[in-house]
Design a protein around this motif. Structure first.
Motif, mmCIF file in Angstrom:
data_model
loop_
_atom_site.group_PDB
_atom_site.id
_atom_site.type_symbol
_atom_site.label_atom_id
_atom_site.label_comp_id
_atom_site.label_asym_id
_atom_site.label_seq_id
_atom_site.Cartn_x
_atom_site.Cartn_y
_atom_site.Cartn_z
ATOM 1 N N MET A 61 5.762 1.453 14.259
ATOM 2 C CA MET A 61 5.767 2.314 13.233
ATOM 3 C C MET A 61 6.296 3.917 13.919
ATOM 4 S SD MET A 61 2.188 3.692 11.394
ATOM 5 C CE MET A 61 1.573 4.471 12.894
ATOM 6 N N ALA A 62 5.989 4.194 15.120
ATOM 7 C CA ALA A 62 6.463 5.234 15.853
ATOM 8 C C ALA A 62 8.151 5.310 15.808
ATOM 9 C CB ALA A 62 6.133 5.451 17.235
ATOM 10 N N LYS A 63 8.581 4.078 15.961
ATOM 11 C CA LYS A 63 10.167 4.027 15.804
ATOM 12 C C LYS A 63 10.655 3.735 14.442
ATOM 13 C CE LYS A 63 13.681 0.518 17.187
ATOM 14 N NZ LYS A 63 13.985 -0.844 17.759
ATOM 15 N N LEU A 64 10.061 3.588 13.280
ATOM 16 C CA LEU A 64 10.315 3.525 12.109
ATOM 17 C C LEU A 64 10.232 4.585 11.320
ATOM 18 C CD1 LEU A 64 11.240 1.498 9.678
ATOM 19 C CD2 LEU A 64 8.941 1.365 9.030
ATOM 20 N N VAL A 65 8.792 5.366 11.327
ATOM 21 C CA VAL A 65 8.871 6.777 10.635
ATOM 22 C C VAL A 65 8.498 7.749 11.713
ATOM 23 C CG1 VAL A 65 8.432 5.738 8.454
ATOM 24 C CG2 VAL A 65 6.585 5.766 10.011
ATOM 25 N N PRO A 66 9.408 8.209 12.690
ATOM 26 C CA PRO A 66 9.102 9.133 13.439
ATOM 27 C C PRO A 66 8.547 10.719 13.126
ATOM 28 C CG PRO A 66 11.320 8.809 13.679
ATOM 29 C CD PRO A 66 10.862 7.816 12.819
ATOM 30 N N ASN A 67 9.179 10.973 11.868
ATOM 31 C CA ASN A 67 8.837 12.141 11.253
ATOM 32 C C ASN A 67 7.547 12.096 10.360
ATOM 33 O OD1 ASN A 67 11.120 12.956 12.365
ATOM 34 N ND2 ASN A 67 12.369 13.041 10.525
ATOM 35 N N GLU A 68 6.951 10.953 10.240
ATOM 36 C CA GLU A 68 5.877 10.732 9.204
ATOM 37 C C GLU A 68 4.633 10.151 9.787
ATOM 38 O OE1 GLU A 68 5.721 11.968 6.396
ATOM 39 O OE2 GLU A 68 7.641 12.245 5.466
ATOM 40 N N LEU A 69 4.706 10.271 11.200
ATOM 41 C CA LEU A 69 3.631 9.579 12.012
ATOM 42 C C LEU A 69 2.018 9.785 11.391
ATOM 43 C CD1 LEU A 69 4.725 9.323 15.408
ATOM 44 C CD2 LEU A 69 4.654 7.554 13.886
ATOM 45 N N GLU A 70 1.688 11.009 11.074
ATOM 46 C CA GLU A 70 0.404 11.252 10.688
ATOM 47 C C GLU A 70 0.018 10.853 9.307
ATOM 48 O OE1 GLU A 70 -0.842 15.551 10.922
ATOM 49 O OE2 GLU A 70 -0.284 15.623 13.096
ATOM 50 N N ALA A 71 1.143 10.943 8.187
ATOM 51 C CA ALA A 71 0.507 10.205 7.083
ATOM 52 C C ALA A 71 0.666 8.766 7.218
ATOM 53 C CB ALA A 71 1.757 10.664 6.247
ATOM 54 N N ALA A 72 1.665 8.188 8.078
ATOM 55 C CA ALA A 72 1.466 6.699 8.138
ATOM 56 C C ALA A 72 0.334 6.194 8.933
ATOM 57 C CB ALA A 72 3.010 6.505 8.940
ATOM 58 N N GLY A 73 -0.174 7.060 9.978
ATOM 59 C CA GLY A 73 -1.172 6.484 10.611
ATOM 60 C C GLY A 73 -2.405 6.746 9.824
ATOM 61 N N GLY A 74 -2.509 7.580 8.893
ATOM 62 C CA GLY A 74 -3.832 7.533 7.908
ATOM 63 C C GLY A 74 -3.604 6.127 7.093
ATOM 64 N N LEU A 75 -2.735 5.992 6.755
ATOM 65 C CA LEU A 75 -2.270 5.033 5.678
ATOM 66 C C LEU A 75 -2.537 3.501 6.415
ATOM 67 C CD1 LEU A 75 -1.955 3.868 2.634
ATOM 68 C CD2 LEU A 75 0.537 3.815 3.391
ATOM 69 N N GLN A 76 -2.137 3.599 7.623
ATOM 70 C CA GLN A 76 -2.435 2.281 8.514
ATOM 71 C C GLN A 76 -3.885 2.033 8.932
ATOM 72 O OE1 GLN A 76 -1.612 2.581 12.722
ATOM 73 N NE2 GLN A 76 -0.570 0.497 12.794
ATOM 74 N N VAL A 77 -4.402 3.051 9.272
ATOM 75 C CA VAL A 77 -6.101 2.966 9.538
ATOM 76 C C VAL A 77 -6.798 2.490 8.382
ATOM 77 C CG1 VAL A 77 -7.991 4.200 10.303
ATOM 78 C CG2 VAL A 77 -5.849 4.764 11.458
ATOM 79 N N ALA A 78 -6.607 3.212 7.197
ATOM 80 C CA ALA A 78 -7.324 2.659 6.032
ATOM 81 C C ALA A 78 -7.156 1.248 5.703
ATOM 82 C CB ALA A 78 -6.855 3.364 4.845
ATOM 83 N N LEU A 79 -5.771 0.629 5.803
ATOM 84 C CA LEU A 79 -5.505 -0.804 5.532
ATOM 85 C C LEU A 79 -6.124 -1.367 6.535
ATOM 86 C CD1 LEU A 79 -1.762 -0.412 4.658
ATOM 87 C CD2 LEU A 79 -3.724 -0.825 3.144
ATOM 88 N N ILE A 80 -6.005 -1.152 7.814
ATOM 89 C CA ILE A 80 -6.502 -1.989 8.827
ATOM 90 C C ILE A 80 -8.252 -2.133 8.533
ATOM 91 C CG2 ILE A 80 -7.235 -1.977 11.433
ATOM 92 C CD1 ILE A 80 -4.399 -1.078 12.137
ATOM 93 N N GLN A 81 -8.955 -0.969 8.298
ATOM 94 C CA GLN A 81 -10.407 -1.008 8.095
ATOM 95 C C GLN A 81 -10.423 -2.324 6.874
ATOM 96 O OE1 GLN A 81 -13.050 0.247 9.754
ATOM 97 N NE2 GLN A 81 -11.846 0.950 11.025
ATOM 98 N N LEU A 82 -9.978 -2.074 5.876
ATOM 99 C CA LEU A 82 -10.057 -2.622 4.654
ATOM 100 C C LEU A 82 -9.924 -4.320 5.086
ATOM 101 C CD1 LEU A 82 -8.526 -0.596 2.003
ATOM 102 C CD2 LEU A 82 -11.096 -1.192 2.284
ATOM 103 N N SER A 83 -8.702 -4.525 5.906
ATOM 104 C CA SER A 83 -8.199 -5.707 6.105
ATOM 105 C C SER A 83 -9.469 -6.503 7.081
ATOM 106 C CB SER A 83 -6.924 -5.817 7.059
ATOM 107 O OG SER A 83 -5.921 -5.378 6.196
ATOM 108 N N ILE A 84 -9.946 -5.767 7.822
ATOM 109 C CA ILE A 84 -11.202 -6.307 8.909
ATOM 110 C C ILE A 84 -12.080 -6.747 7.934
ATOM 111 C CG2 ILE A 84 -12.843 -5.611 10.751
ATOM 112 C CD1 ILE A 84 -10.782 -3.822 11.962
ATOM 113 N N ALA A 85 -12.506 -5.717 7.046
ATOM 114 C CA ALA A 85 -13.704 -6.358 5.983
ATOM 115 C C ALA A 85 -13.238 -7.507 5.237
ATOM 116 C CB ALA A 85 -14.041 -5.055 5.141
ATOM 117 N N GLY A 86 -11.939 -7.430 4.768
ATOM 118 C CA GLY A 86 -11.654 -8.652 3.851
ATOM 119 C C GLY A 86 -11.645 -9.878 4.723
#
Length: 395
Positions: free
Chosen positions: A331-356
């Motif tokens: 992720m740091a390599k792909l979107v270095p300028n958007e890491l905070e936004a990407a990190g927020g989306l990633q964490v939400a998806l991971i939490q939902l994936s764990i539950a699913g």
């Protein structure tokens, strides 16, 4: 006239030295985050008895923290968009420490859940910022090692939090166990105050910017692969104990040793993955879920053998625990300028994936048989490996 650097320019600037003490103090925070997130698992019975609730209701301690982690990862950091990231980390550490104190003295179930909600806020808030912060602390060549050190706190918590929680619960009670973490949290706060450099805000985080990332097809493929790998791992790992007791037929002592083996394998894998990712990121993103999928299938065939199962579980920990390090590096390599936004989306998806993954695995485990949950894990992990190959081909 002063010119302010963009987030991307800050990330790409070559640092002479990575402040490893700063990374280490953040690793201590991840140890606390993961340890406190899952600490109630080893203390459900005494919590339920003391608060006069059922063990199922006590299990809401995990659900509530997960819900608030998702909400905070999506919306929380937008409220702190202009704040220095050092102070944001300190805020989340203070919230985490306060949560332990509130849980420990909770007179009833409602106050207990408020304390657990604060854990979720700290989890979602910090994890969504973690990669962006490390990208500003570490040089580009050392970023994989910095992420690995951060995740080392997670791996260490997985190893020692359950047995230490159970031991302290029997020795000083569940309330005393949570109280023990308060001075650790205060120590982490002071360490961060002294060690972390100022990190002025460089990007405005919002739900709109997160949605905007979904226009990047490579990012979508990578997030889909991330979701599948976390769903697959949790469809199996959450049900290891009933599998080991009912299929492998091990007693409590052997069970504890096997679960410890998973944690130690994960700690070893996390310690080594930073060096691998410098040159073999694509191989890791495909190979790790692929190997873990094979292990899931081998457990179906060899699960009745204690020795074979013990070896496979160490390998499971070795190859599965470093997965977040690899995807955060990608992720740091792909979107270095958007890491905070990407990190927020990633964490939400991971939490939902764990539950699913936990839900789907549990339904299959109960209705079809234990093997079906393991087979589902293998299918999901294989899908993650395939998408991982596609995501790296598009970079």
């Amino acid at each position: 006239m002063a010119v302010e650097m963009t987030a991307g320019e800050r990330v790409s600037t070559t640092r002479a030295d990575t402040p490893w003490a700063a990374v280490a103090c953040l690793s201590l925070l991840t140890f606390l985050l993961v340890g406190l997130e899952f600490l109630p698992v080893s203390l459900l019975t005494p919590i339920a008895q003391d608060l006069k609730i059922t063990e199922g209701q006590a299990g809401l301690a995990i659900t509530v923290s997960g819900f608030f982690a998702v909400a905070t990862s999506l919306f929380g950091n937008g409220l702190l968009a202009r704040a220095d990231r050092k102070w944001v980390v300190l805020i989340y550490t203070a919230i985490l420490t306060a949560s332990s104190l509130i849980v420990a003295v909770a007179p009833n179930f409602a106050i207990f859940l408020i304390g657990r909600a604060l854990v979720g806020i700290a989890i979602g808030g910090f994890w969504s910022l973690s990669t962006a912060i490390l990208a500003r602390l570490a040089s580009a060549s050392e970023l994989p090692n910095a992420i690995a050190l951060l995740q080392g706190g997670t791996a260490f918590a997985i190893v020692i939090a359950p047995p230490i929680g159970s031991f302290l619960g029997g020795l000083i009670g569940w309330r005393g166990t949570f109280l023990v973490t308060v001075p650790i949290g205060l120590g982490a706060f002071v360490w961060q105050m002294l060690i972390l450099p100022r990190l002025p805000a460089t990007e405005t985080v919002s739900a709109g910017r997160m949605v905007g990332l979904l226009r990047n097809r490579t990012f979508i493929v990578g997030m889909a692969a991330t979701c599948l790998v976390f769903m697959g791992m949790n469809a199996l790992s959450i049900y290891l104990r009933p599998f080991l007791e009912g299929v492998t037929g091990v007693g409590l002592n052997s069970l504890s040793l096997m679960l410890l083996g998973v944690g130690l394998g994960g700690l070893a894998g996390t310690s080594l993955i930073g060096f691998v990712l410098r040159r073999h990121l694509a191989t890791a993103l495909v190979g790790m879920p692929g190997v873990v999928a094979l292990i899931a299938l081998l457990l179906i065939g060899l699960g009745s053998s204690p020795w074979a199962t013990a070896v496979l579980l160490v390998l499971w920990g070795f190859f599965s625990t470093p997965v977040p390090v690899a995807w955060n590096t990608w992720m740091a390599k792909l979107v270095p300028n958007e890491l905070e936004a990407a990190g927020g989306l990633q964490v939400a998806l991971i939490q939902l994936s764990i539950a699913g993954g936990a839900f789907a695995g549990g339904v299959l485990f109960d209705t079809v048989g234990w093997w079906s949950a393991f087979f589902l894990a293998a299918v999901l992990l294989s899908g993650s490996a395939a998408l991982g190959a596609l995501a790296n081909r598009r970079i």
